[in-house]
Design a protein around this motif. Structure first.
Motif, PDB file in Angstrom:
ATOM      1  N   LEU A 229       0.832  -1.203   0.000  1.00  0.00           N
ATOM      2  CA  LEU A 229       0.000   0.000   0.000  1.00  0.00           C
ATOM      3  C   LEU A 229       0.872   1.261   0.000  1.00  0.00           C
ATOM      4  O   LEU A 229       0.564   2.248  -0.675  1.00  0.00           O
ATOM      5  CB  LEU A 229      -0.928   0.003   1.219  1.00  0.00           C
ATOM      6  N   SER A 230       1.961   1.201   0.743  1.00  0.00           N
ATOM      7  CA  SER A 230       2.899   2.331   0.783  1.00  0.00           C
ATOM      8  C   SER A 230       3.517   2.574  -0.587  1.00  0.00           C
ATOM      9  O   SER A 230       3.655   3.719  -1.032  1.00  0.00           O
ATOM     10  CB  SER A 230       4.000   2.055   1.814  1.00  0.00           C
ATOM     11  N   ARG A 231       3.867   1.496  -1.269  1.00  0.00           N
ATOM     12  CA  ARG A 231       4.426   1.627  -2.619  1.00  0.00           C
ATOM     13  C   ARG A 231       3.401   2.224  -3.585  1.00  0.00           C
ATOM     14  O   ARG A 231       3.742   3.001  -4.475  1.00  0.00           O
ATOM     15  CB  ARG A 231       4.890   0.254  -3.125  1.00  0.00           C
ATOM     16  N   GLU A 232       2.151   1.828  -3.398  1.00  0.00           N
ATOM     17  CA  GLU A 232       1.083   2.366  -4.249  1.00  0.00           C
ATOM     18  C   GLU A 232       0.950   3.880  -4.047  1.00  0.00           C
ATOM     19  O   GLU A 232       0.752   4.633  -5.008  1.00  0.00           O
ATOM     20  CB  GLU A 232      -0.235   1.670  -3.923  1.00  0.00           C
ATOM     21  N   CYS A 233       1.083   4.320  -2.806  1.00  0.00           N
ATOM     22  CA  CYS A 233       1.026   5.760  -2.521  1.00  0.00           C
ATOM     23  C   CYS A 233       2.189   6.483  -3.191  1.00  0.00           C
ATOM     24  O   CYS A 233       2.037   7.605  -3.683  1.00  0.00           O
ATOM     25  CB  CYS A 233       1.069   5.999  -1.010  1.00  0.00           C
ATOM     26  N   LEU A 242      -3.872   4.867   0.849  1.00  0.00           N
ATOM     27  CA  LEU A 242      -3.540   5.429   2.157  1.00  0.00           C
ATOM     28  C   LEU A 242      -4.686   5.217   3.145  1.00  0.00           C
ATOM     29  O   LEU A 242      -4.454   4.834   4.301  1.00  0.00           O
ATOM     30  CB  LEU A 242      -3.232   6.922   2.016  1.00  0.00           C
ATOM     31  N   SER A 243      -5.919   5.442   2.709  1.00  0.00           N
ATOM     32  CA  SER A 243      -7.079   5.241   3.585  1.00  0.00           C
ATOM     33  C   SER A 243      -7.167   3.796   4.050  1.00  0.00           C
ATOM     34  O   SER A 243      -7.469   3.521   5.220  1.00  0.00           O
ATOM     35  CB  SER A 243      -8.367   5.624   2.849  1.00  0.00           C
ATOM     36  N   THR A 244      -6.877   2.871   3.132  1.00  0.00           N
ATOM     37  CA  THR A 244      -6.905   1.453   3.476  1.00  0.00           C
ATOM     38  C   THR A 244      -5.826   1.135   4.497  1.00  0.00           C
ATOM     39  O   THR A 244      -6.064   0.394   5.469  1.00  0.00           O
ATOM     40  CB  THR A 244      -6.702   0.590   2.217  1.00  0.00           C
ATOM     41  N   ALA A 276       3.801   5.867   3.753  1.00  0.00           N
ATOM     42  CA  ALA A 276       2.678   6.155   2.849  1.00  0.00           C
ATOM     43  C   ALA A 276       2.193   7.590   3.038  1.00  0.00           C
ATOM     44  O   ALA A 276       1.897   8.296   2.068  1.00  0.00           O
ATOM     45  CB  ALA A 276       1.537   5.171   3.102  1.00  0.00           C
ATOM     46  N   LEU A 277       2.135   8.037   4.285  1.00  0.00           N
ATOM     47  CA  LEU A 277       1.726   9.416   4.554  1.00  0.00           C
ATOM     48  C   LEU A 277       2.730  10.414   3.979  1.00  0.00           C
ATOM     49  O   LEU A 277       2.347  11.451   3.433  1.00  0.00           O
ATOM     50  CB  LEU A 277       1.585   9.630   6.071  1.00  0.00           C
ATOM     51  N   THR A 314      11.791   4.716  10.735  1.00  0.00           N
ATOM     52  CA  THR A 314      10.607   5.380  11.270  1.00  0.00           C
ATOM     53  C   THR A 314      10.847   6.879  11.402  1.00  0.00           C
ATOM     54  O   THR A 314      10.003   7.703  11.029  1.00  0.00           O
ATOM     55  CB  THR A 314      10.246   4.803  12.657  1.00  0.00           C
ATOM     56  N   HIS A 315      12.013   7.235  11.957  1.00  0.00           N
ATOM     57  CA  HIS A 315      12.361   8.649  12.084  1.00  0.00           C
ATOM     58  C   HIS A 315      12.370   9.332  10.718  1.00  0.00           C
ATOM     59  O   HIS A 315      11.869  10.454  10.555  1.00  0.00           O
ATOM     60  CB  HIS A 315      13.737   8.797  12.744  1.00  0.00           C
ATOM     61  N   SER A 316      12.949   8.648   9.736  1.00  0.00           N
ATOM     62  CA  SER A 316      13.042   9.228   8.392  1.00  0.00           C
ATOM     63  C   SER A 316      11.658   9.459   7.806  1.00  0.00           C
ATOM     64  O   SER A 316      11.414  10.491   7.154  1.00  0.00           O
ATOM     65  CB  SER A 316      13.866   8.311   7.477  1.00  0.00           C
ATOM     66  N   ALA A 317      10.751   8.512   8.016  1.00  0.00           N
ATOM     67  CA  ALA A 317       9.389   8.654   7.485  1.00  0.00           C
ATOM     68  C   ALA A 317       8.712   9.896   8.066  1.00  0.00           C
ATOM     69  O   ALA A 317       8.057  10.663   7.351  1.00  0.00           O
ATOM     70  CB  ALA A 317       8.572   7.406   7.790  1.00  0.00           C
TER      71      ALA A 317
END
Length: 571
Positions: A229-233, A242-244, A276-277, A314-317
């Protein structure tokens, strides 16, 4: 028949050589007495599988374990046992698939299919471990991804046909199969987030209907779905993906709070949703990412489970989400977080932020209108240099960091931005010439400096900008093998420098004409170049081949002038 768990190569294990010697003697006995194998099938089967297991236990990631396993299996196949004495057995092929999975061999999907076909031709029925190992093998390769889904269907059909007692007595995890299938399709590039979500939903439905623990979706499956899903975003800014992802993460957290401890999201789940965000560019992305971060930290403080502890990814995201915001307060918070991570890295508590983080930081600062943003960015580079000299290797500024810094100077309001950008470019060249390959300038580096020259507003610095532009042209053409051949953007910006900054018309037209001629010889004339010619040299523009009704088009120009353009540039 035992190998050393610390072995990482065959040369380091004398036990393997001893085992191979024993198996060779057993084969020799058969060659002397063809009935020997009839009397000793089980010992021979056990011997082969133990050696294959020893190959696998070496933990070698090259092809040697698989090659030697395959060679030994082929050697045994030449024994040609009768139907009542089949050899190798299903365990043999499972071990062979395991070695394939851990190897660095290419086209694993085809190799896996060959092994599965060989099992079928030898009337050896695959078991659940066979299917799991086969899909896992394909999940570590960039095949077409379709075969893993076909094997999953066969595996689940076989499982559905087992008796209740057989299902209860076996070690099987459907989630692992589903997750490995999704990973396989992702690595192949043949992925579809909606399909992955459907697979998760189907397994959840099966579990709800049967309450079979072997069918219960686990965290690893959710993590695989979050990843896709993240790749799709990232691919198309999909708001539905993202909603999913947000919905599924909330479901996991709810299940965990209701007492399903095995459904506690791990850092990979949280991080994938935050990534994804960061790719979504939604106006409330920062708020959502920070809430996820807070929940993650609270969960870690409550459980002290290392699998949930935020790491450098996580920090990078979170940083990327903050730095994509246009809010100066978010950028300030990102800077503060980077300082905190740097301190943790100095204390060996966290990895140093990646160059991509600093590139995003510099780009974010560059978007602002601060009169001192150039100086601030140079301080960031100086801080990175200091950290590198103090032993933090990942801190060394690379090409992307320098290019972002040059671009930030180019968009600044300081009248000396051309000189400042040129200085940074020379610093890149000097580092590269001294052996720092990571700081190698590229065509974008030179073009960004030209951008600074072209948009120098203060006329007192126009001649300096022209001088720098001429030197840039000389420098890049003196070493195109290293820096790359100038593209359309380079020539377009060079024309704009001369058009904006050379006051005398005859000189201006001379420089622009020479630049356009070189651009056409390089096969880089595109619509942006034609647009600049129309703006700054209308007389020369009107003399271009095919000029008609006040317009020159690429279609009417000699094809050779645009031979090195990609299709997008020709539109």
């Amino acid at each position: 028949f035992r190998s050393n768990d610390n072995d990482t190569s065959f040369e380091s294990s004398s036990n393997i050589e001893t085992a191979e010697s024993v198996v060779s003697k057993m084969l020799h006995l058969y060659e002397q007495d063809s009935l020997w194998i009839e009397r000793n099938k089980k010992p021979l089967t056990i011997a082969l599988n133990h050696v294959l297991r020893m190959y696998s236990d070496t933990k070698a990631t090259n092809s040697e374990a698989f090659d030697r396993s395959l060679s030994l299996v082929q050697r045994f196949k030449r024994l040609k046992p009768n139907r009542s004495n089949q050899y190798p057995d299903v365990s043999t092929y499972n071990l062979l698939l395991g070695s394939l999975s851990r190897s660095n061999i290419k086209q694993k999907d085809k190799r896996t299919q060959q092994i599965m076909n060989e099992m079928e031709s030898n009337s050896i029925e695959p078991n659940m471990k066979t299917y799991t190992t086969a899909i896992t093998a394909m999940g570590t390769d960039r095949g077409n991804g379709n075969m893993s889904e076909e094997i999953l269907v066969k595996a689940m059909k076989k499982y559905d046909n087992l008796s209740y007692l057989e299902k209860g007595n076996m070690t099987f995890n459907a989630s692992s199969l589903y997750a490995a299938t999704i990973v396989s399709k992702v690595r192949s590039g043949n992925f579809d987030s909606s399909k992955a979500v459907q697979m998760l939903d189907n397994l959840e439905k099966k579990y709800e209907e049967t309450r079979d623990p072997n069918l219960k979706p686990n965290v690893a499956l959710y993590a695989a779905v979050f990843d896709i899903l993240s790749r799709e975003c990232g691919r198309n800014r999909s708001s539905s993906a993202l909603s999913t992802a947000l919905r599924l993460l909330e479901n996991m957290e709810t299940l965990y709070e209701e007492g399903h401890e095995d459904m506690m999201p791990d850092k990979y789940c949280f991080t994938s949703v935050m990534v994804a965000l960061s790719r979504s560019r939604l106006p409330d992305a920062v708020e959502k990412a920070e809430k996820i971060w807070e929940r993650m930290e609270l969960l870690y403080e409550r459980t002290k489970d290392e699998s949930i502890r935020p790491d450098h990814v996580t920090h990078s995201a979170l940083l990327f989400t903050l730095l994509q915001s246009k809010d100066s307060e978010n950028i300030k918070r990102a800077e503060e977080l980077i300082y905190k991570i740097e301190d943790m890295a100095r204390n060996k508590e966290m990895l140093w932020p990646s160059p991509a983080v600093y590139t995003a930081l510099i780009n974010a600062i560059g978007r602002g209108d601060s009169a001192t943003k150039g100086e601030k960015i140079e301080k960031i580079i100086a801080r990175l240099d200091e950290a590198y000299l103090n032993g933090i290797l990942n801190a060394k500024p690379d090409t992307l960091v320098f290019n972002a810094a040059i671009n930030a100077w180019a968009t600044s309001i300081t009248p000396k931005k051309a000189k400042k950008s040129w200085k940074l470019l020379n610093e890149m060249c000097n580092r590269y010439e001294k052996g720092d390959l990571g700081a190698k300038p590229n065509v974008s580096s030179f073009t960004n400096v030209l951008n600074a020259c072209a948009y120098t507003k203060d006329k007192r610095f126009h001649l300096e900008a022209v001088d720098i532009a001429v030197r840039i042209q000389e420098k890049i053409f003196s070493d195109v093998d290293n820096y790359g051949r100038p593209d359309s953007k380079f020539f377009n910006m060079l024309i704009r420098v001369f058009g904006f900054c050379i006051p005398k018309d005859s000189d201006r037209q001379s420089f622009i004409s020479a630049t356009f001629q070189r651009c056409s010889r390089e096969g880089r004339v595109d619509n942006t170049v034609l647009g600049s010619m129309k703006k700054f040299s209308p007389k020369l523009y009107s003399k271009l081949p095919g000029f008609n009704q006040g317009r020159a088009s690429l279609e009417n120009l000699p094809k050779d002038w645009s031979r090195n353009l990609n299709r997008r540039a020709m539109r």
